[in-house]
Every structure is written in C-alpha cells, then in structure tokens.
Design an enzyme around this catalytic site. Structure first.
Site, short mmCIF file in Angstrom:
data_model
loop_
_atom_site.label_atom_id
_atom_site.label_comp_id
_atom_site.label_asym_id
_atom_site.label_seq_id
_atom_site.Cartn_x
_atom_site.Cartn_y
_atom_site.Cartn_z
N LYS A 221 6.92 -37.65 -42.89
CA LYS A 221 7.95 -38.58 -42.97
C LYS A 221 9.37 -37.84 -42.30
CE LYS A 221 10.74 -38.33 -46.84
NZ LYS A 221 11.97 -38.35 -46.70
N ASN A 222 9.36 -36.60 -42.59
CA ASN A 222 10.64 -35.84 -42.03
C ASN A 222 10.65 -35.93 -40.46
OD1 ASN A 222 11.83 -35.81 -44.51
ND2 ASN A 222 10.97 -33.94 -45.14
N CYS B 100 18.74 -39.04 -52.05
CA CYS B 100 18.56 -38.56 -53.07
C CYS B 100 19.33 -37.92 -53.93
CB CYS B 100 17.13 -37.43 -53.09
SG CYS B 100 15.58 -38.11 -52.89
N ARG C 108 25.53 -32.98 -50.01
CA ARG C 108 24.99 -32.86 -48.88
C ARG C 108 25.72 -33.28 -47.94
NH1 ARG C 108 18.72 -34.50 -48.90
NH2 ARG C 108 19.58 -36.47 -49.51
N ASP D 208 11.73 -28.45 -50.58
CA ASP D 208 11.16 -29.69 -50.96
C ASP D 208 10.03 -29.44 -51.83
OD1 ASP D 208 12.92 -31.57 -49.80
OD2 ASP D 208 11.79 -31.86 -48.19
N ARG E 90 9.23 -43.43 -51.53
CA ARG E 90 9.99 -43.17 -50.15
C ARG E 90 9.47 -42.13 -49.53
NH1 ARG E 90 14.59 -40.39 -51.47
NH2 ARG E 90 15.13 -40.45 -49.28
#
Length: 438
Positions: A22-23, A117, A122, A310, A402
C-alpha cells in the site's frame, strides 16, 4: 457496518502470501499525474486507500481503470482541475502525495490538509518546506494548502524532522523535483523501501534520480516523464503482521511473496523473542512457535532499517502473551498507543509512560468487544483475538480495510476461526469462560 468475530486459540499453520505494498502503491499512483501517456501498475492491492486515491485522481483528470488481477491503469486525460477536495483527502493522509506532482506538472495545487489514522500529531511542514525550497509559493488558506510556481527549480532540501525523516515528504519532494529546472539534493531523506521503489518507478518514467535508499537523494530535473509499466513491491508491514500472527498463536506459518531484506529488523526481533525463524528463500519466511519458550524484550520503533512504527502495535499484542516484562518505545510517532487500552480490556497488562509502553505478559488474553482506533491498532486487536480465550469482536474495521487486503480470508485459509459480519448480528454479549470467586 462490518465487524470481525474471532474465536481464539487455534495455532495457525500452512502458507499465506503477502500482497503488494500500500505504502509503495499510493505515491506511485500520485506520481502518474506527472506522466504523458498511460501507466500500468501491477500487483496493486485492493484496498480502500487505493480506491480513495483512484477517485481523487479521477477528479484530477485521470482515467483510472482497475482489473481483478491487481492491475491498475492510470492516464491523465485532462488537466483543468488541480484541487484535491476535503471529502476525499480527509479519509487518507497519503492524499497529500498529489501536492508535489500537481505543482510540478500544472503549476498550481490546492490540497486540503490531510486526515487518516489517529496516531498523533503528523504535520506536513517538511513537505511544505521542501516544495518552498524548490521555488513554490505556499500558503494555508481555509484548511487547504495552496501552492503555485511557474517553474520549480532545483535546490538543497532537508527532510529530517524531530522524529526522523518524513517518508511521504521525501516522496512528495522527490516527485516534484523530477520536473524542476536543475539539480535537487534531498538530505536526510527517508530510506524506506517504498521510497526506493518510487525512485525506481520515476526513473522508469524517464526521471534521473540517484541515491534512493541512502540519506542523500540526487535528482536532475527533466523536461517530461512518460507512462510506463511497473510492479509494486511486497507489503512488508502486512508480511510482518502475518508472521506475528503465526507466532502469537504458537503456530508454524510460512509467508510467501515478501522481500526478506525488507524485514530483517522484524525477523531479528522475533528470533530474539525465541521464535524459530527461517528464510527459505529471498521471498519466503517460515516462523515456528510450536513448543518454544519465549523471552520478554525491549523494542524501539525507529525509521528504516529499524523496527517499523507500523509494526509496533502488533508486536505489543504478541509481547502481551509472553511472561516477564517487555517494553516498546516508539521514536517515530510518540503518541501511537491508543491500542494499549483496548488490549488491556482483553486482559493485557500494559502501562504507558510518554512514548514508551511497559508490558507485563499474562498467561492468556480474554475475548471481548474491542474498537480499532487506527489501521495498525486494528491489526493488533485481530492478532490478540486469534490467541484470546473465547470470542473477540473487533469493531470499526474500516481502518483495517484501508491497509490489509482480505486479511480475514488469508487468516482463515491457515486455520483461523474468523469471520466478517454485520455489526447488528454481534449485539449480544461475547461468550467467554468466566471464573467466579466465592
């Protein structure tokens, strides 16, 4: 609204595969705004975040087509809109990755300040500082970043922040710099595999980028980029989650289609805990936690190549089941501990002290209703449910969707008793074995 119901206590065994990252996929999708002609991305995971960004790119003038085999086609067909609206951006922080490409290619961008999230503060200051260094005029207006530049110019940019380098910031500035006039040097650059993959993708489109994966990335600007074909790298966070699932259930599980070199820090932690870890190839790892004696551990979540933030929550769930005192310090997102309270509701013994959590292992966790607060916290609660006594119901799993592609199906294929169901069907109390004292 869906929930996951899990009946714990089944050791996982067999083989499961990791999906595409995903990232890595998200910044690549955003960078398609830079290219002339169609781009084909393969091994794109079917996730809510991918769908959200696909919709955003459609609004920005792209033709986006998906196929069932994980292939995604993106082509810019018109460039009249450069505004990323709040209703989509609020759902996903990675939406900010369109800022750099829009600015570089169209000379203007209006992007709502991002959501995502709830894992602490952030800010996107490093994104904005980097793009400003490239010559953009930037202001915050009515909750949006408004940026403009007739032509970006190469510059020296720093991506180091108080908690390490910004991954999305590095991706944003690197993408924008590909079309800037002259040479850009990104110092203190994030070194994550997803940054390296984006650089390789941009180079395949005609960019001139060197040094990705080190602290300094050099970009020589070019006149234009062209569409290309590219395969997304494996999702190292999903792979780590699956490996921890095998370990926490005291099972024997192999995870294929991963990249071992991206997981060295996680594999070392599992080995230090006492899990038998074997890399059977460069793309497959087996963990064996059957009959092993485990040790508590002190872990710090740090930028790559260290243990990823993560994976912090998933490791915490595992350490909660290991006798003795462990600790986890998160040096990337110091406030990322909302999951502690939910794990404690399952019988864990966790205390938080600033950016550090102290975990005193218990003999068993108890199934109950829990609520996910963010993407990785939801994965941690699923892992805890896999080993807990009785039934666990994990709510607000839209967070999970997600970032994990059919996680419950993958777990079910290796023995987990887990099902997705409507929340209305789980209104009755969870049935667990209770001990009553006289």
């Amino acid at each position: 609204m869906d929930v996951l119901r899990i009946r714990g206590g089944v050791p996982l065994s067999g083989v499961v595969s990791a999906s595409g990252s995903k990232n890595a996929a998200l910044p690549m999708m955003a960078s398609c705004l830079l290219a002339e002609g169609p781009t084909i991305l393969e091994r794109v995971p079917n996730l809510v975040d991918v769908q959200t960004l696909g919709q955003l790119l459609t609004d920005l003038g792209c033709a986006v087509r998906t196929s069932q085999d994980g292939t995604l086609s993106i082509e810019v067909v018109e460039e009249s809109s450069s505004e990323a609206e709040y209703e989509l951006v609020r759902k996903m922080r990675a939406s900010v990755c369109v800022l750099g490409p829009l600015l570089a290619k169209r000379g203007f961008a209006r992007v709502s300040l991002p959501g995502g999230c709830q894992i602490g503060h952030r800010p996107i200051d490093l994104h904005l500082q980097g793009l400003s260094a490239l010559g953009a005029d930037i202001e915050i207006r009515n909750g949006s970043v408004v940026a403009s530049a007739q032509k970006l110019r190469g510059a020296r940019v720093t991506m180091s922040g108080p908690f390490g380098s910004s991954v999305t910031g590095t991706c944003n500035v690197m993408s924008a710099a590909t079309l800037a006039h002259g040479k850009t040097s990104i110092e203190g650059a994030a070194q994550e595999p997803e940054v390296v993959a984006l650089a390789e993708f941009l180079n395949a489109m005609g960019a001139k980028i060197e040094g990705a994966g080190t602290e300094t990335i050099e970009i020589e600007g070019v006149e234009g980029l062209r569409g290309t074909e590219f395969t997304i790298i494996p999702d190292r966070i999903e792979a780590a989650t699956l490996l921890i699932a095998g370990a926490i259930t005291r099972g024997s599980l192999a995870v294929d289609d991963l990249c071992v070199s991206h997981l060295e820090a996680v594999l070392e932690v599992l080995s230090d805990i006492g899990v038998a870890v074997e890399a059977t190839s460069s793309s497959s790892v087996r963990v064996d936690a059957t009959g092993n004696s485990f040790r508590p551990l002190r872990v710090s979540a740090v930028p790559y190549p260290g243990v990823p933030t993560d994976v912090q929550a998933q490791l915490m769930a595992f350490l909660s089941t290991i006798r003795g005192q462990s600790s986890i310090r998160d040096q990337v997102f110091p406030d990322r501990f909302i999951h502690c309270a939910e794990l404690n509701r399952m019988g864990a013994s966790i205390q938080q002290f600033g950016n550090r959590a102290v975990i005193r292992g218990v003999d068993r966790l108890q199934g109950t209703h829990v609520m996910a607060s963010d993407l990785r916290a939801s994965a941690a609660l699923v892992l805890a449910g896999l080993v807990a006594q009785g039934e666990t119901v994990v709510r607000r799993i839209y967070h999970l969707d997600r970032g994990y592609e059919v996680l419950e199906s993958k777990l079910r294929c290796v023995g987990a008793d887990i099902e997705r169901m409507d929340a209305a069907d789980c209104m009755k109390p969870v049935q667990t074995e209770m001990r009553h004292s006289a």
